[in-house]
Design a protein around this motif. Structure first.
Motif, mmCIF file in Angstrom:
data_model
loop_
_atom_site.group_PDB
_atom_site.id
_atom_site.type_symbol
_atom_site.label_atom_id
_atom_site.label_comp_id
_atom_site.label_asym_id
_atom_site.label_seq_id
_atom_site.Cartn_x
_atom_site.Cartn_y
_atom_site.Cartn_z
ATOM 1 N N ALA A 69 0.832 -1.205 0.000
ATOM 2 C CA ALA A 69 0.000 0.000 0.000
ATOM 3 C C ALA A 69 0.868 1.257 0.000
ATOM 4 N N GLN A 70 2.005 1.198 0.699
ATOM 5 C CA GLN A 70 2.937 2.327 0.661
ATOM 6 C C GLN A 70 3.424 2.551 -0.771
ATOM 7 N N GLY A 71 3.723 1.461 -1.474
ATOM 8 C CA GLY A 71 4.150 1.585 -2.867
ATOM 9 C C GLY A 71 3.058 2.156 -3.749
ATOM 10 N N ALA A 72 1.817 1.722 -3.513
ATOM 11 C CA ALA A 72 0.694 2.246 -4.300
ATOM 12 C C ALA A 72 0.519 3.743 -4.061
ATOM 13 N N ARG A 73 0.675 4.177 -2.817
ATOM 14 C CA ARG A 73 0.567 5.599 -2.497
ATOM 15 C C ARG A 73 1.656 6.401 -3.211
ATOM 16 N N ALA A 74 2.879 5.895 -3.178
ATOM 17 C CA ALA A 74 3.977 6.592 -3.848
ATOM 18 C C ALA A 74 3.727 6.683 -5.353
ATOM 19 N N LEU A 75 3.162 5.623 -5.920
ATOM 20 C CA LEU A 75 2.853 5.617 -7.352
ATOM 21 C C LEU A 75 1.808 6.685 -7.672
ATOM 22 N N LEU A 76 0.769 6.794 -6.848
ATOM 23 C CA LEU A 76 -0.270 7.807 -7.066
ATOM 24 C C LEU A 76 0.307 9.214 -6.976
ATOM 25 N N LEU A 77 1.229 9.409 -6.057
ATOM 26 C CA LEU A 77 1.853 10.723 -5.895
ATOM 27 C C LEU A 77 2.575 11.141 -7.176
ATOM 28 N N GLU A 78 3.227 10.184 -7.836
ATOM 29 C CA GLU A 78 3.941 10.498 -9.081
ATOM 30 C C GLU A 78 2.976 10.700 -10.239
ATOM 31 N N LEU A 79 1.883 9.952 -10.284
ATOM 32 C CA LEU A 79 0.886 10.176 -11.331
ATOM 33 C C LEU A 79 0.290 11.573 -11.218
ATOM 34 N N GLU A 80 0.074 12.032 -9.981
ATOM 35 C CA GLU A 80 -0.431 13.394 -9.792
ATOM 36 C C GLU A 80 0.575 14.426 -10.277
ATOM 37 N N ARG A 81 1.847 14.158 -10.037
ATOM 38 C CA ARG A 81 2.901 15.077 -10.498
ATOM 39 C C ARG A 81 2.902 15.140 -12.026
ATOM 40 N N LEU A 82 2.694 14.003 -12.688
ATOM 41 C CA LEU A 82 2.749 13.955 -14.154
ATOM 42 C C LEU A 82 1.692 14.848 -14.796
ATOM 43 N N HIS A 83 0.433 14.662 -14.417
ATOM 44 C CA HIS A 83 -0.620 15.387 -15.158
ATOM 45 C C HIS A 83 -0.576 16.879 -14.868
ATOM 46 N N ASN A 84 -0.107 17.266 -13.686
ATOM 47 C CA ASN A 84 0.017 18.698 -13.396
ATOM 48 C C ASN A 84 1.213 19.326 -14.100
ATOM 49 N N HIS A 85 2.350 18.652 -14.083
ATOM 50 C CA HIS A 85 3.534 19.220 -14.721
ATOM 51 C C HIS A 85 3.363 19.353 -16.239
ATOM 52 N N VAL A 86 2.785 18.336 -16.884
ATOM 53 C CA VAL A 86 2.654 18.430 -18.340
ATOM 54 C C VAL A 86 1.671 19.539 -18.715
ATOM 55 N N ALA A 87 0.651 19.751 -17.897
ATOM 56 C CA ALA A 87 -0.270 20.874 -18.157
ATOM 57 C C ALA A 87 0.466 22.200 -18.065
ATOM 58 N N ASP A 88 1.340 22.342 -17.067
ATOM 59 C CA ASP A 88 2.099 23.584 -16.910
ATOM 60 C C ASP A 88 3.054 23.807 -18.068
ATOM 61 N N LEU A 89 3.713 22.746 -18.534
ATOM 62 C CA LEU A 89 4.622 22.900 -19.680
ATOM 63 C C LEU A 89 3.875 23.480 -20.872
ATOM 64 N N GLY A 90 2.687 22.954 -21.136
ATOM 65 C CA GLY A 90 1.917 23.445 -22.273
ATOM 66 C C GLY A 90 1.461 24.877 -22.094
ATOM 67 N N MET A 91 0.981 25.208 -20.902
ATOM 68 C CA MET A 91 0.462 26.564 -20.688
ATOM 69 C C MET A 91 1.571 27.604 -20.669
ATOM 70 N N PHE B 63 3.952 39.310 -16.571
ATOM 71 C CA PHE B 63 3.247 38.810 -15.390
ATOM 72 C C PHE B 63 2.532 37.487 -15.647
ATOM 73 N N PRO B 64 1.721 37.336 -16.718
ATOM 74 C CA PRO B 64 1.032 36.050 -16.908
ATOM 75 C C PRO B 64 2.007 34.881 -17.027
ATOM 76 N N LEU B 65 3.099 35.080 -17.765
ATOM 77 C CA LEU B 65 4.088 34.020 -17.935
ATOM 78 C C LEU B 65 4.738 33.665 -16.591
ATOM 79 N N THR B 66 5.119 34.684 -15.838
ATOM 80 C CA THR B 66 5.763 34.449 -14.544
ATOM 81 C C THR B 66 4.809 33.787 -13.571
ATOM 82 N N ASN B 67 3.586 34.282 -13.542
ATOM 83 C CA ASN B 67 2.584 33.717 -12.640
ATOM 84 C C ASN B 67 2.375 32.231 -12.929
ATOM 85 N N LYS B 68 2.317 31.868 -14.198
ATOM 86 C CA LYS B 68 2.150 30.457 -14.564
ATOM 87 C C LYS B 68 3.397 29.652 -14.233
ATOM 88 N N SER B 69 4.568 30.252 -14.319
ATOM 89 C CA SER B 69 5.787 29.494 -14.005
ATOM 90 C C SER B 69 5.853 29.148 -12.518
#
Length: 492
Positions: free
Chosen positions: A228-250, A476-482
């Protein structure tokens, strides 16, 4: 290891200074209204090895005053202002005593976290408008932005003092969506508190749920099985993925490269659909549960490999485009010293040369360590872009490593033995924005008496105006998003 020390108000500054000098940082400060005193808890952390030191200070409930630590720690000064606005606690000799959370319609003398606060009063203007520092001089004028913005972002007021397009000073005013989250936790069972923790900041459901669960599990003595600890760590990384890739695009979109943003959001949509398959929710709610995890399936490694290659191609195209590279490079630099002085966390800190990561400093599982922590030193938009891009590769590698050790289905540890825990606990988690800290205390009947969550945005918001000094208004918009800071995570 967590140790608790009761200290007198007179001792507090000296003890805090010694901890800061030894490399600890102040992760959290919270006020508690006990039966006979107001008790302040200061949580200092360092690692590795994982070290947590709590200083408990008892104040007179009739006249709750405490020596300010603002001269030792910038975050301490903000925690003190927050405690004053919500609890009525006076930080003596604070260098910046003006309001932080309190808006002008809150009546003077009303402190919503005080046990005798009562129902929220009617709106009014008893305390007057918020005091912004006025910058004067030839050619200086102000540009107010917000609190209501175009699009779907939450409210925040930004006041620019400028000459031409050059920003002399930016002041951010937040807490327009203060929701009383800490009060809402009180009296709930730990299980009933979990859905609230998941919703502190909607894009960080795993991070906040995990920090909350770790804190409750420490308080109750609840063991969590290794799969279960491993599953939690895996979920934490999946959350990092979808947020980071959205930021790269924006970020690419903010400099006019809409096609790259379209492809990044296409990849994010793939990841959100994968999240739905794994937990039944696109934002991964329900995957972290008290005492364990609940996964419907595990991600297909080949599918994630394809996603990784897609993201790397987006990054290659962005870095190969002269306009993108030119607009990112040297824009909104946050100096390394400012990173340290302000106490920044997450990719904002790592883009300024500070290699801190709670997955290493405060590991909750031996299998969730990143092989490397991406760090850049230029402190500009480019550095914050590249740290995200490299963290995606790190997360993909971690998910591959965690895959075989994680378990599907509902996996829970044995029920805790009554009295096995200490009645209080702390959870420290490297969320996708940075380190999340949550501290809980339980009553004798097992209900929550106090929950204090701290999102990394609380630490990072003051850095945004610093990075924008001597830039231009169109940046400002670019910096705020970064920075991409959470209003909801800040405005508890």
């Amino acid at each position: 290891m967590r140790t608790v020390h009761d200290v007198h108000t007179v001792e507090l500054p000296e003890r805090a200074e010694a901890l800061l000098r030894d490399g600890h940082r102040l992760a959290l400060a919270a006020a508690h209204h006990d039966a006979d005193a107001v008790r302040l808890v200061y949580l200092f952390v360092s690692g590795p090895p994982d070290t947590r030191v709590e200083l408990h200070v008892r104040l007179d409930p009739v006249r709750p005053e405490v020596p300010s630590l603002a001269h030792l720690s910038f975050p301490a000064g903000r925690f003190e202002r927050e405690m004053h606005d919500l609890h009525g606690i006076v930080p003596l000799d604070h260098p910046l005593p003006r309001r932080l959370v309190r808006h002008f319609h809150w009546p003077r003398g009303w402190y919503p976290m005080h046990p005798d606060a009562g129902a929220p009063p009617a709106f009014g203007e008893q305390e007057g408008p918020y005091p912004f520092l006025e910058v004067t001089g030839d050619g200086v004028y102000e540009i107010p932005v917000g609190p209501v913005h175009a699009g779907l972002i939450e409210p925040g007021h930004f006041r620019f003092s400028v000459v031409g397009e050059t920003i002399l000073k930016l002041k951010a005013r937040l807490w327009f969506v203060h929701k009383g989250i800490e009060k809402l936790f009180q009296g709930r069972s730990p299980a009933a508190g979990l859905p609230l923790a998941e919703r502190i900041s909607g894009d960080t459901a795993v991070g906040h749920a995990l920090a909350y669960c770790l804190a409750v599990e420490e308080a109750t003595g609840q063991a969590v099985p290794e799969p279960a600890q491993g599953a939690r760590a895996l979920l934490l990384e999946l959350e990092r993925l979808h947020n980071h890739v959205a930021d790269l695009g924006m970020l690419c979109n903010d400099v006019g490269h809409g096609i790259l943003n379209a492809h990044a959001q296409r990849v994010r949509e793939q990841l959100l659909r994968l999240n739905q398959e794994i937990t039944g929710h696109r934002l991964l709610r329900g995957g972290v549960v008290l005492g364990g995890s609940a996964l419907r399936t595990l991600p297909d490694p080949a599918r994630l490999d394809a996603v990784g290659e897609d993201i790397r191609e987006i990054v290659r195209l962005a870095m190969g485009h002269s306009t993108v590279l030119d607009r990112f490079t040297g824009t909104a630099i946050l100096p390394a010293q400012a990173v340290r002085d302000i106490g920044c966390l997450g990719y904002v800190a790592r883009a300024g040369g500070l290699a801190q990561d709670a997955r290493i400093a405060h590991a909750f599982t031996p299998y969730g360590h990143p092989a490397r922590v991406p760090v850049h030193t230029s402190g500009d938009v480019l550095a914050r872009f590249l740290v995200r891009a490299e963290e995606i590769d790190t997360s993909l590698a971690l998910i591959r490593r965690l895959h075989d050790g994680a378990a599907t289905g509902v996996l829970l540890g044995p029920s805790p033995t009554p009295g096995a825990g200490s009645g209080s606990g702390v959870g420290l988690v490297e969320g996708w924005r940075g380190t999340i800290a949550t501290r809980v205390e339980l009553a004798a009947d097992g209900t929550l008496t106090r929950v204090k969550p701290v999102d990394p945005s609380f630490f990072n918001w003051p850095a945004l105006p610093v990075a924008l000094n001597d830039t231009i208004v169109p940046d400002f918009p670019l910096t705020n998003k970064s920075f991409n800071l959470s209003y909801a995570g800040n405005d508890l």
